[in-house]
Design a protein around this motif. Structure first.
Motif, PDB file in Angstrom:
ATOM      1  N   TYR A  98       0.832  -1.195   0.000  1.00 35.70           N
ATOM      2  CA  TYR A  98       0.000   0.000   0.000  1.00 35.70           C
ATOM      3  C   TYR A  98       0.869   1.249   0.000  1.00 35.70           C
ATOM      4  O   TYR A  98       1.992   1.229   0.493  1.00 35.70           O
ATOM      5  CB  TYR A  98      -0.919   0.030   1.236  1.00 35.70           C
ATOM      6  CG  TYR A  98      -1.797  -1.183   1.360  1.00 35.70           C
ATOM      7  CD1 TYR A  98      -2.939  -1.319   0.587  1.00 35.70           C
ATOM      8  CD2 TYR A  98      -1.480  -2.204   2.249  1.00 35.70           C
ATOM      9  CE1 TYR A  98      -3.746  -2.442   0.691  1.00 35.70           C
ATOM     10  CE2 TYR A  98      -2.285  -3.328   2.362  1.00 35.70           C
ATOM     11  CZ  TYR A  98      -3.416  -3.437   1.579  1.00 35.70           C
ATOM     12  OH  TYR A  98      -4.207  -4.544   1.681  1.00 35.70           O
ATOM     13  N   ILE A  99       0.306   2.307  -0.524  1.00 35.55           N
ATOM     14  CA  ILE A  99       0.955   3.612  -0.514  1.00 35.55           C
ATOM     15  C   ILE A  99       0.201   4.493   0.462  1.00 35.55           C
ATOM     16  O   ILE A  99      -1.017   4.663   0.343  1.00 35.55           O
ATOM     17  CB  ILE A  99       0.939   4.256  -1.921  1.00 35.55           C
ATOM     18  CG1 ILE A  99       1.742   3.412  -2.905  1.00 35.55           C
ATOM     19  CG2 ILE A  99       1.459   5.685  -1.863  1.00 35.55           C
ATOM     20  CD1 ILE A  99       1.579   3.834  -4.354  1.00 35.55           C
ATOM     21  N   GLU A 100       0.906   5.007   1.411  1.00 36.24           N
ATOM     22  CA  GLU A 100       0.322   5.920   2.392  1.00 36.24           C
ATOM     23  C   GLU A 100       0.047   7.256   1.713  1.00 36.24           C
ATOM     24  O   GLU A 100       0.887   7.770   0.980  1.00 36.24           O
ATOM     25  CB  GLU A 100       1.342   6.086   3.512  1.00 36.24           C
ATOM     26  CG  GLU A 100       0.997   7.046   4.561  1.00 36.24           C
ATOM     27  CD  GLU A 100       2.159   7.212   5.525  1.00 36.24           C
ATOM     28  OE1 GLU A 100       2.314   8.348   5.987  1.00 36.24           O
ATOM     29  OE2 GLU A 100       2.890   6.237   5.800  1.00 36.24           O
ATOM     30  N   ALA A 101      -1.149   7.799   1.933  1.00 30.47           N
ATOM     31  CA  ALA A 101      -1.512   9.070   1.291  1.00 30.47           C
ATOM     32  C   ALA A 101      -2.487   9.838   2.171  1.00 30.47           C
ATOM     33  O   ALA A 101      -3.124   9.278   3.061  1.00 30.47           O
ATOM     34  CB  ALA A 101      -2.151   8.798  -0.072  1.00 30.47           C
ATOM     35  N   SER A 102      -2.619  11.109   1.888  1.00 33.97           N
ATOM     36  CA  SER A 102      -3.626  11.950   2.529  1.00 33.97           C
ATOM     37  C   SER A 102      -4.640  12.290   1.443  1.00 33.97           C
ATOM     38  O   SER A 102      -4.274  12.783   0.377  1.00 33.97           O
ATOM     39  CB  SER A 102      -2.969  13.220   3.075  1.00 33.97           C
ATOM     40  OG  SER A 102      -3.945  14.050   3.653  1.00 33.97           O
ATOM     41  N   VAL A 158      -4.948   7.510   4.355  1.00 34.61           N
ATOM     42  CA  VAL A 158      -5.485   6.321   3.686  1.00 34.61           C
ATOM     43  C   VAL A 158      -4.314   5.494   3.174  1.00 34.61           C
ATOM     44  O   VAL A 158      -3.223   6.018   2.944  1.00 34.61           O
ATOM     45  CB  VAL A 158      -6.436   6.672   2.513  1.00 34.61           C
ATOM     46  CG1 VAL A 158      -7.653   7.420   2.994  1.00 34.61           C
ATOM     47  CG2 VAL A 158      -5.730   7.444   1.434  1.00 34.61           C
ATOM     48  N   PHE A 159      -4.564   4.222   2.997  1.00 37.99           N
ATOM     49  CA  PHE A 159      -3.555   3.339   2.420  1.00 37.99           C
ATOM     50  C   PHE A 159      -4.100   2.836   1.090  1.00 37.99           C
ATOM     51  O   PHE A 159      -5.036   2.036   1.052  1.00 37.99           O
ATOM     52  CB  PHE A 159      -3.228   2.190   3.390  1.00 37.99           C
ATOM     53  CG  PHE A 159      -2.496   2.658   4.610  1.00 37.99           C
ATOM     54  CD1 PHE A 159      -1.109   2.763   4.591  1.00 37.99           C
ATOM     55  CD2 PHE A 159      -3.181   3.034   5.747  1.00 37.99           C
ATOM     56  CE1 PHE A 159      -0.415   3.224   5.707  1.00 37.99           C
ATOM     57  CE2 PHE A 159      -2.509   3.494   6.873  1.00 37.99           C
ATOM     58  CZ  PHE A 159      -1.121   3.591   6.844  1.00 37.99           C
ATOM     59  N   LEU A 160      -3.530   3.354   0.005  1.00 39.35           N
ATOM     60  CA  LEU A 160      -3.979   3.039  -1.350  1.00 39.35           C
ATOM     61  C   LEU A 160      -3.189   1.852  -1.896  1.00 39.35           C
ATOM     62  O   LEU A 160      -2.006   1.673  -1.566  1.00 39.35           O
ATOM     63  CB  LEU A 160      -3.743   4.251  -2.263  1.00 39.35           C
ATOM     64  CG  LEU A 160      -4.317   5.585  -1.784  1.00 39.35           C
ATOM     65  CD1 LEU A 160      -3.862   6.713  -2.712  1.00 39.35           C
ATOM     66  CD2 LEU A 160      -5.819   5.529  -1.680  1.00 39.35           C
TER      67      LEU A 160
END
Length: 179
Positions: free
Chosen positions: A91-95, A110-112
């Motif tokens: 997953y890629i951590e994002a806001s 969020v974890f995309l």
């Protein structure tokens, strides 16, 4: 700048966050959809017989839960989430902006799904997802139990995810047929 910190959950984080929070609200994330799009070779499958786990795939929208975390709890919560959500860095951590059920818009962690990760399964048909999930088993148990748990909890939260319900029906039919 606001010190509010929010976390968006779309799977087990919705009903089993595992961290302290000040507020819990139904929320929608636009631009990503709940999908079984990540190969599982440990928890719900093996290298010889991979299963699938949830991710946030590109496109659509996802109804989930947003949790407001107190500033004093943020560091511990963040460390916990990194460990829980990133064991294989799929997953890629994002806001991202999410819309709360009461109309507010907040930025949430969020974890995309990482579409470049080797475990990214991509946009599989529901039939192919059912084929992979049916019969798969890993360290955390049967893959179908993970899907069944998801659908049950979504229903309890008032979320009807037609694709997840249809997928469960396909998997259960396969398992009844012995394959």
């Amino acid at each position: 700048m606001s010190e509010e910190r929010w976390v968006f959950g779309y799977g087990s984080l919705m009903w089993r966050p595992g961290f302290p929070f000040e507020e819990r609200r139904a929320a929608t994330l636009h631009g990503r959809r709940r999908a079984f799009c990540i190969y599982s070779v440990h928890h719900r499958g093996t290298y010889d017989r991979p299963g699938l786990v949830l991710g946030l795939a590109p496109g659509g929208a996802t109804r989930g839960m947003a949790f407001r975390v107190a500033p004093r709890d943020w560091d511990g919560t963040y460390a916990y989430l990194k460990e829980r959500e990133q064991p294989t860095e799929t997953y890629i951590e994002a806001s991202r902006a999410v819309r709360l059920a009461d109309g507010r818009r907040v930025e949430a962690l969020v974890f995309l799904s990482d579409v470049g990760h080797p475990q990214w399964a991509g946009a599989l048909s529901l039939e192919r997802q059912a084929e992979l999930i049916a019969g798969a088993r890993g360290l955390s148990g049967r893959n179908v139990d993970y899907l069944r748990d998801l659908v049950r909890h979504l229903r309890e939260e008032g979320v009807r995810d037609a694709a997840m319900e249809r997928l469960l029906g396909l998997v259960e039919a396969r398992e009844l047929a012995g394959g």
